[in-house]
Design a protein around this motif. Structure first.
Motif, PDB file in Angstrom:
ATOM      1  N   ARG A   1      -0.276  -0.512  -1.081  1.00  0.00           N
ATOM      2  CA  ARG A   1       0.302  -0.840   0.228  1.00  0.00           C
ATOM      3  C   ARG A   1       1.816  -0.789   0.060  1.00  0.00           C
ATOM      4  O   ARG A   1       2.407  -1.687  -0.542  1.00  0.00           O
TER       5      ARG A   1
ATOM      6  N   GLN B   1      -5.357   1.570  11.255  1.00  0.00           N
ATOM      7  CA  GLN B   1      -5.661   0.284  11.893  1.00  0.00           C
ATOM      8  C   GLN B   1      -4.487  -0.682  11.889  1.00  0.00           C
ATOM      9  O   GLN B   1      -4.260  -1.398  12.853  1.00  0.00           O
ATOM     10  N   THR B   2      -3.728  -0.695  10.789  1.00  0.00           N
ATOM     11  CA  THR B   2      -2.676  -1.712  10.653  1.00  0.00           C
ATOM     12  C   THR B   2      -1.291  -1.203  11.066  1.00  0.00           C
ATOM     13  O   THR B   2      -0.397  -2.013  11.331  1.00  0.00           O
TER      14      THR B   2
ATOM     15  N   CYS C   1      -0.713   2.723   3.769  1.00  0.00           N
ATOM     16  CA  CYS C   1      -1.430   2.370   2.541  1.00  0.00           C
ATOM     17  C   CYS C   1      -1.883   3.661   1.868  1.00  0.00           C
ATOM     18  O   CYS C   1      -2.579   4.464   2.478  1.00  0.00           O
TER      19      CYS C   1
ATOM     20  N   GLU D   1      -7.227   2.186   6.911  1.00  0.00           N
ATOM     21  CA  GLU D   1      -6.376   0.993   6.956  1.00  0.00           C
ATOM     22  C   GLU D   1      -5.012   1.315   7.578  1.00  0.00           C
ATOM     23  O   GLU D   1      -4.484   0.538   8.384  1.00  0.00           O
ATOM     24  N   THR D   2      -4.452   2.463   7.211  1.00  0.00           N
ATOM     25  CA  THR D   2      -3.149   2.875   7.750  1.00  0.00           C
ATOM     26  C   THR D   2      -3.211   3.009   9.270  1.00  0.00           C
ATOM     27  O   THR D   2      -2.323   2.540   9.991  1.00  0.00           O
TER      28      THR D   2
ATOM     29  N   GLU E   1       4.493  -3.577  -0.832  1.00  0.00           N
ATOM     30  CA  GLU E   1       3.846  -4.846  -1.200  1.00  0.00           C
ATOM     31  C   GLU E   1       4.613  -5.534  -2.333  1.00  0.00           C
ATOM     32  O   GLU E   1       4.806  -6.745  -2.317  1.00  0.00           O
TER      33      GLU E   1
ATOM     34  N   ARG F   1       0.692   0.098   9.035  1.00  0.00           N
ATOM     35  CA  ARG F   1       1.505   0.077   7.807  1.00  0.00           C
ATOM     36  C   ARG F   1       0.852   0.997   6.798  1.00  0.00           C
ATOM     37  O   ARG F   1      -0.368   0.952   6.593  1.00  0.00           O
TER      38      ARG F   1
END
Lengths: 146, 146
Positions: A79, A63-64, A68, A60-61, A82, A66
């Motif tokens: 996250r 890909q985004t 996580c 996720e880190t 958040e 940001r």
């Protein structure tokens, strides 16, 4: 498509590349499926914190962009920012030589630490004493709107 | 003499001190008795490596001013530079807010990495590729006199 491992990369030359998809199965997660991740502010180079990622938070880190983490205490995805609003934007993600630690170069908004301090590493051990070396930028009560 | 824990130190002010002997039993080692330790070059702030300490290697590092880790692969003390000559002199030792990670500010002679590179974090993941970002300062064959 052939897999490559971190041992093979030890002999690689500067600028050499391999496909991430051919390396990612070789990342060494521990017995709990976690890998330590160090967050360093990309421009000042201050080390801000160390936390843990599992495979899904790593993906996720990447890909985004940001950061996580996986929270061991809450047993859930974490996250960064958040709840507190103090996010970590990913600038660079690096593995160490044996693929069992991650260095994140980040742009951290405000404090990285849940105490409201910029960095978590504010307790200096020296001369048989522990000394507090920084003050909160923001009160934790404000940070978490308690 | 009264013990203090890391939670209590969260509210301490900058410059506050406690005796290390009253805090050290609160250091959070994992189920294997280990704590992650990040080594950062004190002047350039480059993150060099991450390794592990047990209680005895932590005490030795504080007492001698030379960094001693615990090698998980060799299950033995790892006095950095003992074999390679590339020692780490301790400049500062810091704990994070919850006492489960250590930041070492060190003066590293030559390469920190067993590959002969200055830092272990030479594998950059970006744009679906893994790229090697540094070259050895010294050949590992020379380093370990093989």
């Amino acid at each position: 498509m052939c897999d490559v491992n971190f041992k093979q990369l030890e002999k690689a030359n500067i600028g050499d590349t391999v496909e991430w998809q051919n390396l990612q199965s070789k990342v060494k997660f521990d017995q709990d499926g976690l890998i330590p991740a160090i967050a360093q502010q990309f421009d000042t180079k201050e080390v801000l914190m160390m936390a843990w990622m599992n495979n899904q938070s790593l993906q996720e880190t990447l890909q985004t962009g940001r950061v996580c983490y996986w929270s061991r205490s809450r047993q859930n995805y974490w996250r960064k920012g958040e709840e507190s609003g103090q996010i970590q934007l990913l600038k660079e993600l690096r593995f160490d030589c044996d693929g069992d630690a991650i260095l994140l170069l980040v742009d951290q908004t405000g404090p990285a630490c849940h105490t409201g301090r910029r960095s978590c590493f504010y307790t200096l051990i020296d001369d048989d004493k522990a000394t507090i070396t920084s003050a909160p930028l923001i009160s934790p009560d404000t940070l978490y709107k308690k």
